[in-house]
Write an enzyme that holds these catalytic residues in place. Structure first.
Site, short mmCIF file in Angstrom:
data_model
loop_
_atom_site.label_atom_id
_atom_site.label_comp_id
_atom_site.label_asym_id
_atom_site.label_seq_id
_atom_site.Cartn_x
_atom_site.Cartn_y
_atom_site.Cartn_z
N ARG A 138 0.87 -1.18 0.00
CA ARG A 138 0.00 0.00 0.00
C ARG A 138 0.90 1.21 0.00
NH1 ARG A 138 -3.28 1.00 5.30
NH2 ARG A 138 -1.91 2.80 5.50
N HIS A 174 -4.25 4.83 4.25
CA HIS A 174 -5.44 3.99 4.01
C HIS A 174 -6.45 4.67 3.08
CE1 HIS A 174 -8.75 1.29 4.61
NE2 HIS A 174 -9.49 2.27 5.06
N TYR A 208 1.36 5.27 12.45
CA TYR A 208 1.52 3.84 12.72
C TYR A 208 2.48 3.13 11.77
CZ TYR A 208 -1.94 3.69 8.96
OH TYR A 208 -2.59 3.86 7.76
C1 LIG Z 1 -17.24 -4.25 8.47
C2 LIG Z 1 -16.32 -3.09 8.41
N1 LIG Z 1 -15.65 -2.73 9.51
C3 LIG Z 1 -14.82 -1.67 9.49
C4 LIG Z 1 -14.65 -0.96 8.34
C5 LIG Z 1 -13.70 0.24 8.34
N2 LIG Z 1 -12.55 -0.11 7.52
C6 LIG Z 1 -12.52 0.22 6.23
S1 LIG Z 1 -11.23 -0.43 5.47
C7 LIG Z 1 -10.65 -1.15 6.85
C8 LIG Z 1 -9.39 -1.95 6.81
C9 LIG Z 1 -9.43 -2.98 5.75
O1 LIG Z 1 -8.17 -3.57 5.61
P1 LIG Z 1 -7.92 -4.66 4.52
O2 LIG Z 1 -9.07 -5.61 4.47
O3 LIG Z 1 -6.59 -5.21 4.75
O4 LIG Z 1 -7.96 -3.86 3.15
P2 LIG Z 1 -6.99 -2.70 2.65
O5 LIG Z 1 -7.69 -1.41 2.93
O6 LIG Z 1 -5.71 -2.81 3.36
O7 LIG Z 1 -6.84 -2.92 1.19
C10 LIG Z 1 -11.50 -0.88 7.91
C11 LIG Z 1 -11.28 -1.33 9.29
C12 LIG Z 1 -15.40 -1.34 7.22
N3 LIG Z 1 -15.34 -0.68 6.06
N4 LIG Z 1 -16.22 -2.42 7.27
#
Ligand SMILES: Cc1ncc(C[n+]2csc(CCOP(=O)(O)OP(=O)(O)O)c2C)c(N)n1
Ligand SMILES: [Mg+2]
Lengths: 327, 352
Positions: B270, B274, B283
């Site tokens: 990444r 985020h 972090y």
């Molecule tokens: C059910 C849910 N909980 C919390 C969130 C908030 N949230 C959005 S993205 C994320 C992290 C996701 O990480 P990952 O699955 O590794 O995907 P990345 O963004 O790293 O591609 C969180 C906690 C959400 N969108 N949906």
């Protein structure tokens, strides 16, 4: 008195309760190193360590179930649901289990947990970062539901919620986090759950609200005062248990009631209050019980004009109050 | 405190013999790919990157409320898309980080910009949803929400539906490392396996769920190893290597269509915080992204094309200049476009 924002008040309350009682701990997504996506838990991991500030795997059902289990063992967890829109995986544990635990064990197993939920819209969050979820909890006996609008109330109520032996759904409106500032006394205080607050005295009309829209109501009341209409503004602060007494007292005094909330109109908190007033203050009414609420669509859309169309705002409250004043 | 592992120190391939085999072949094109294919996918990758960078800038100007970036994930997204496209009968359930995938699947830059600005005519939801969220059925895409992992059981059900109808469609569902913690991820994989469904679970593992590093999400290194518990194959591939991702997906499609589910872990980086709302300095070690950028697929593919003599530096520069031009025009068009008609707010709460 020092001024602070809602998010600072929330942070202070958590910190003070963690200092006061070693059984209090925080768990949720990103609550540790990052300090929460809204920074509600900023700095806590440095002071209380990883054992009391748990960055969890991304799994809300387990966040809630594990908090519930820890509460069974006598701890006082404060789980965070990152956004209200992601509360749905917790429903099995929260509405299904936690709400029924005290009743279902005839009081043998108390549930001293507070689930903090940032909610609400007006922030260009679209369908999945704007949701109002309060009605589902409001409908569920066994849960207490708190929805403060000011830093003072947020801090005092959150501290009470942590000390409560029931599952408390603590709703923090995201848009108020940094927008709303207010005085918060230094040192220890709590605000009892279940007591509404008359935020503005008035004699001609009552408007009842909570959360973000409370502020629009206060602004609208100010405008109407320039037109010679004195509006009383009641801030529910707590949705369950509902302070029916304060609402009824105000309506009996003014004879007119407008209820304002951002959540969908149908079957919302406003519907319950309307029913209450119709049943218990009918002969005092001097106009139709009115509601100004979110539209009956599945959450406000993303496009700026559609979001505005959905959201109650000060102008809309002013219009609704004028209409009611004409009776 | 759990630390994420830097890329250089990672063993590549995970539990996959295949990943090792294909990584050697990276310089030579897999048999099914022509140099023209590679130029085409490189062009789309550059366009996606340019769009992504512009969107970030527009966010800072207040024109785009929110964006999640696919920078660093492009090789995984486009490698798998290329395989799906060549197959011709795949259906996609992407997630919010799949900008490059969604663009390359068939959107014009203007459509993308309309979506990010919440303007009328935006193809996924006509401005109701977060950018590129909803459905793009002409390009065989459904993504109802950004709720992490909600799409996995849906994709499994879609695959079940295809099977029931006697179709040959293979479903690809995309999610992050964070998404693997959700209970529904387990439920989807279990069901898919029981019914031998034609589905590929594509995990874009960037080792972070917002701020939470992989080691705090799970006690294992290889996400692909989870497939063993469900009884279907799982592979870890270098998600910065387009050709490896292409080849692995091509084989996975074959397997899924004939034998059932596959879990494909694509190890990506990444490059950005985020979302536009995030500050990753809270972090993430500062040098981590810098180190990761050495594996930038845009650079890698550009170099391969030049080394192979398919393109020269001037042609590479032209491709980049054309992308800039296209994004400039798209931004202007979206800027000038109108908002959705307010009267539409009550439409389609229910199907007509
Ligand atoms: C059910 C849910 N909980 C919390 C969130 C908030 N949230 C959005 S993205 C994320 C992290 C996701 O990480 P990952 O699955 O590794 O995907 P990345 O963004 O790293 O591609 C969180 C906690 C959400 N969108 N949906
Ligand atoms: Mg991730």
């Amino acid at each position: 008195m020092p001024e602070m924002t809602v998010i600072e008040a929330v942070r202070d309350a958590i910190r003070e309760e963690m200092e006061r009682d070693s059984k209090v701990f925080v768990l949720g997504e990103d609550v540790g190193k990052r300090g929460g996506v809204f920074l509600a838990t900023q700095g806590l991991i440095d002071d209380f360590g990883e054992s009391r500030v748990l960055d969890t795997p991304l799994a809300e059902a387990s966040i809630m179930g594990i908090a519930l289990g820890a509460a069974f063992r006598g701890l006082r967890p404060i789980p965070e649901v990152e956004f209200a829109d992601f509360v749905w995986p917790t429903i099995n544990q929260l509405i299904g289990e936690a709400a029924r635990t005290c009743y279902g064990t005839n009081g043998a197993v108390p549930v001293p947990l507070v689930v903090r939920i940032p909610y609400g819209g007006g922030i260009r969050g679209g369908l999945f970062h704007s949701q109002n979820v309060e009605t589902h909890f409001f409908h569920t006996p066994g849960l207490k539901v708190v929805a403060p609008a000011t830093p003072f109330d947020a801090k005092g109520l959150l501290k009470s919620a942590v000390r409560d032996n029931n599952p408390v759904v603590f709703l923090e409106h995201k848009k108020t986090y940094r927008l709303v500032r207010g005085e918060v006394p230094e040192g220890e205080y709590t605000i009892p759950i279940g007591i509404a607050d008359v935020k503005r005295q008035g004699s001609d009309m009552t408007v009842v609200s909570y959360g973000l829209t409370l502020h629009y109501c206060l602004e609208a009341a100010e405008q109407l005062s320039l037109e010679g209409v004195n509006v009383e503004v009641v801030d529910l602060r707590t949705l369950t248990p509902l302070d029916t007494e304060t609402v009824l007292e105000s309506v009996k005094k003014t004879g007119k009631l407008l209820i304002v909330h951002e959540d969908n109109i149908t079957g919302g908190v406003g519907a319950e209050i309307a029913a209450l007033v119709a049943e218990q203050a009918f002969e005092y009414l001097d106009g139709p019980v009115s509601r100004l609420c979110g539209l009956d669509v599945p959450t406000m859309p993303f496009a700026v004009n559609l979001e505005e169309a959905y959201m109650p705002d000060t102008d809309k409250v002013v219009q609704a109050l004028r209409k009611l004043a004409a009776y | 405190m759990a630390q994420t592992k830097p890329r250089a120190g990672r063993k590549s391939g995970g539990n996959s013999a295949k990943a090792k085999a294909t990584s050697k072949a990276s310089q030579a094109l897999p048999g099914s790919l022509t140099p023209e294919d590679l130029v085409e996918i490189f062009t789309r990758m550059v366009l996606a990157r340019t769009t992504d960078e512009r969107i970030w800038a527009l966010n800072r100007q207040g024109k785009v409320p929110i964006a999640a970036s696919s920078q660093g994930h492009e090789a995984a997204q486009l490698g798998s898309l290329l395989a799906a496209e060549k197959d011709g009968d795949c259906f996609l359930f992407p997630y919010y980080r799949d900008l490059a995938l969604k663009m390359a699947a068939g959107l014009t830059p203007t459509q993308v910009m309309l979506s990010f600005m919440g303007k009328a005519g935006e193809p996924y939801s006509n401005g109701r949803q977060f950018p590129l969220q909803g459905a793009d059925l002409p390009n065989k895409i459904i993504q109802i929400s950004n709720v992490v992992s909600a799409g996995l059981t849906q994709a499994t059900g879609y695959a079940l539906g295809c099977k029931m109808l006697g179709e040959k469609t293979v479903v690809l569902v995309y999610f992050g490392d964070g998404g693997t913690s959700q209970g529904e991820t387990h439920e989807a994989m279990n069901f898919a396996s029981v019914h031998g469904l034609p589905i590929i679970f594509v995990c874009e593992n960037n080792r972070y769920a917002i701020s939470v590093p992989q080691a705090q999400q799970m006690a294992i290194d290889d996400i692909s190893s989870r497939s063993a518990a469900y009884g279907f194959p799982g592979f870890s591939v270098d998600g910065m290597d387009l050709l490896q991702c292409y080849e692995a997906t091509r084989e996975a499609i074959n397997h899924a269509r004939n034998q059932g589910p596959v879990l494909l872990e694509m190890r990506v980086e990444r490059f950005m915080p985020h979302t536009t709302d995030d500050d990753d300095r809270r972090y993430r070690p500062a040098d981590e992204v810098e180190a990761a950028r050495k594996f930038d697929p845009i650079i890698t593919i550009g170099n391969i094309l030049i080394e192979q003599g398919t393109l020269d530096q001037k042609k590479v520069d032209d491709i980049k200049a054309q992308a800039q031009q296209a994004i400039n025009e798209a931004t202007d068009a979206a800027d000038a476009a109108g908002l959705p008609d307010v009267s539409t707010i009550h439409d389609m709460v229910y199907a007509p």
